[in-house]
Design a protein around this motif. Structure first.
Motif, PDB file in Angstrom:
ATOM      1  N   VAL A 231      10.815 -37.484  20.746  1.00 56.85           N
ATOM      2  CA  VAL A 231      11.834 -36.302  20.279  1.00 56.85           C
ATOM      3  C   VAL A 231      11.275 -35.170  20.912  1.00 56.85           C
ATOM      4  CG1 VAL A 231      13.466 -35.079  19.114  1.00 56.85           C
ATOM      5  CG2 VAL A 231      12.725 -37.652  18.383  1.00 56.85           C
ATOM      6  N   ALA A 232      10.175 -34.921  19.992  1.00 57.79           N
ATOM      7  CA  ALA A 232       9.440 -33.489  20.498  1.00 57.79           C
ATOM      8  C   ALA A 232       8.881 -33.511  21.608  1.00 57.79           C
ATOM      9  CB  ALA A 232       8.714 -32.822  18.857  1.00 57.79           C
ATOM     10  N   PHE A 233       8.627 -34.473  22.227  1.00 56.81           N
ATOM     11  CA  PHE A 233       7.712 -34.804  23.810  1.00 56.81           C
ATOM     12  C   PHE A 233       7.824 -33.189  24.168  1.00 56.81           C
ATOM     13  CE2 PHE A 233       6.357 -35.858  27.859  1.00 56.81           C
ATOM     14  CZ  PHE A 233       5.393 -36.653  27.455  1.00 56.81           C
ATOM     15  N   GLU A 234       8.903 -32.958  24.529  1.00 55.15           N
ATOM     16  CA  GLU A 234       9.006 -31.293  25.788  1.00 55.15           C
ATOM     17  C   GLU A 234       8.754 -30.164  25.113  1.00 55.15           C
ATOM     18  OE1 GLU A 234       9.881 -31.178  28.879  1.00 55.15           O
ATOM     19  OE2 GLU A 234       9.885 -33.438  29.164  1.00 55.15           O
ATOM     20  N   THR A 235       8.954 -30.270  23.953  1.00 60.97           N
ATOM     21  CA  THR A 235       9.038 -28.840  22.518  1.00 60.97           C
ATOM     22  C   THR A 235       7.109 -28.526  22.997  1.00 60.97           C
ATOM     23  OG1 THR A 235      11.041 -29.477  21.729  1.00 60.97           O
ATOM     24  CG2 THR A 235       8.743 -27.958  21.065  1.00 60.97           C
ATOM     25  N   VAL A 236       7.009 -30.116  22.469  1.00 59.66           N
ATOM     26  CA  VAL A 236       4.866 -29.572  22.142  1.00 59.66           C
ATOM     27  C   VAL A 236       4.448 -29.679  23.223  1.00 59.66           C
ATOM     28  CG1 VAL A 236       2.926 -30.785  21.883  1.00 59.66           C
ATOM     29  CG2 VAL A 236       4.830 -31.306  20.790  1.00 59.66           C
ATOM     30  N   ASN A 237       5.157 -30.240  24.914  1.00 64.32           N
ATOM     31  CA  ASN A 237       4.499 -29.889  25.909  1.00 64.32           C
ATOM     32  C   ASN A 237       4.378 -28.575  26.137  1.00 64.32           C
ATOM     33  OD1 ASN A 237       3.024 -30.434  28.552  1.00 64.32           O
ATOM     34  ND2 ASN A 237       5.174 -30.897  29.900  1.00 64.32           N
TER      35      ASN A 237
END
Length: 452
Positions: A231-237
């Motif tokens: 879920v947080a993939f783009e946020t972590v990137n």
């Protein structure tokens, strides 16, 4: 293999007719009329083959790499370490009577030994840590189960990389047919598996009673779960990119200004550049410049901490915390927290992120290990800390229930994970003629706690 043959292999019937499940030999008593996972028939799932091959997750390497970054690692450890540190027990399941179960104490000891010593190298903590790590990373926690036939150690458990597990979307519910398969990239002939409508040629099929598959956030259009890190993939990137830029800027490797020398010829400018690079840059010397006009510094940014985009990074940390169901306080953002709200935020983290996953794991152990693998459906696995309130409140309630005769001492000891006292009454009502036990009142307990 044409599209019609592939569609027929997936549906198990002629294309365009409703798919039904034959319940012969399986636990189902009725036939299903709806399609299981119809999204695999769309272009979203094309190219992965029918049935066993499922819909793989394409970003395993990135998910593993992101899980090793400081913010995500903190979020995973907050949930994982709290769950594996909980006290737990195996007890008689609700609805079952201990007196009607044969060798009940022997079976309870055997189940506890299976969980405390799942295999030759792992303990309960190390086994659960690996499964929870995969569940939070990709939504797939996998544990292999194998029955031994030994009444003292009825089963053994091993952690499995959940990214290598493929789900059989065409599973008919039978205990003898494989529901999962472990497939490792580079091993097996994928094209041959698709051609004959089966699994990869060198895959390891696993029945439903051989694998615990912890699927977080189950959905109808895919056989796989959805982990918080996905879920947080783009946020972590985005956070890693902003953090990397801020690091370069703080290290002065990104120049945010320029020198403008008015009315300088190209030859003079070239000479000044060479002199600066050869004599001044990186040496720490004080440059001396003699020109008719003072050089002017042109700044490309403000030259303050605002250039580091710290507020943007804090916002991204809050988004990561939201994906994991944690308050930002637990990820290091303490600016908007005081004594009045800290306890509420910690309780919110426990009820919103830790308790649901712990109950999911406990349910899988009860259903998959105790009932399916070993066949002892009369027992269940529970975490003692899930039903616990504040320690003082819990103690006061138990004392009141004991004084009112609602619970016995053994029942309270069982609630706290302790063994029974021999010779005491096994029922809730006090036995006629039993000696009265003087129990402290709530006011006496509160007075004792305040004296400390």
């Amino acid at each position: 293999m044409n599209a019609a043959a592939w569609l027929k292999a997936v549906l198990g019937a002629k294309a365009g007719t409703p798919r039904t499940i034959d319940a012969t030999g399986g636990p189902d008593l009725a036939k299903r009329r709806t399609l299981a996972l119809p999204s695999i028939l769309t272009p979203y799932g094309m190219g992965y083959g029918p049935g066993m091959n499922g819909i793989p997750k394409p970003t395993q390497a990135n998910l593993r790499r992101f899980a090793e970054t400081p913010v995500v690692r903190r979020a995973i450890n907050v949930i994982k370490d709290r769950i594996v540190a909980m006290d737990w027990q195996v007890r008689v399941r609700r609805g079952s009577v201990a007196g009607e179960i044969g060798y009940v104490n022997r079976k309870l000891r055997a189940l506890r030994r299976v969980l405390e010593e799942p295999n030759a190298t792992d303990s309960f903590r190390t086994l659960m840590e690996q499964a929870i790590e995969d569940a939070l990373t990709g939504g797939y926690g996998a544990i292999e189960m194998e029955a031994t036939g030994d009444p003292e150690v009825p089963a053994q458990l091993w952690p499995v990389d959940g990214a290598t597990i493929r789900v059989n979307a065409n599973w008919d519910g039978s205990a003898d047919s494989p529901r999962y398969e472990q497939v490792v990239q580079g091993i097996g002939n994928r094209e041959q598996g698709i051609a004959d409508g089966s699994s990869y040629s060198n895959g390891i099929p696993l029945r439903d009673d051989q694998l615990i598959y912890i699927r977080m956030n189950p959905r109808t259009f895919t056989p796989f779960g959805l982990g918080p890190l996905e879920v947080a993939f783009e946020t972590v990137n985005s956070f890693l990119s902003a953090h990397r830029f801020a690091g370069k800027l703080a290290a002065n490797s990104v120049v945010q200004f320029a020198l403008w020398v008015n009315e300088a010829t190209p030859a003079q400018s070239e000479r000044l550049i060479r002199w600066w690079q050869d004599e001044i840059e990186g040496t720490g010397r004080v440059p001396l410049i003699s020109t008719d006009q003072k050089p002017e510094v042109l700044r490309f940014a403000q030259g303050t901490d605002a250039d580091l985009r710290l507020q943007w990074q804090q916002f991204l940390i809050r988004m990561v915390a939201n994906a994991f169901g944690l308050p930002p306080l637990l990820l290091g953002l303490e600016g908007d927290v005081n004594r009045a709200t800290a306890a509420e935020l910690n309780d919110e983290a426990f009820r919103g992120a830790i308790e649901p996953l712990a109950k999911l794991i406990a349910g899988h152990i009860t259903r998959d290990l105790c009932a399916k693998c070993i066949g002892w459906r009369e027992f269940e696995f529970v975490f003692n800390d899930l039903s616990a309130r504040d320690e003082d409140t819990e103690l006061a309630i138990q004392v009141q229930l004991l004084a009112a005769g609602v619970l016995t001492v053994n029942e309270v000891r069982a609630m706290r994970g302790l063994g029974a006292i021999e010779g005491s009454s096994p029922v809730s009502e006090a036995r006629p003629g039993a000696p009265a036990v003087e129990l402290p009142t709530v006011e006496e307990l509160e007075g004792q706690s305040s004296s400390f």
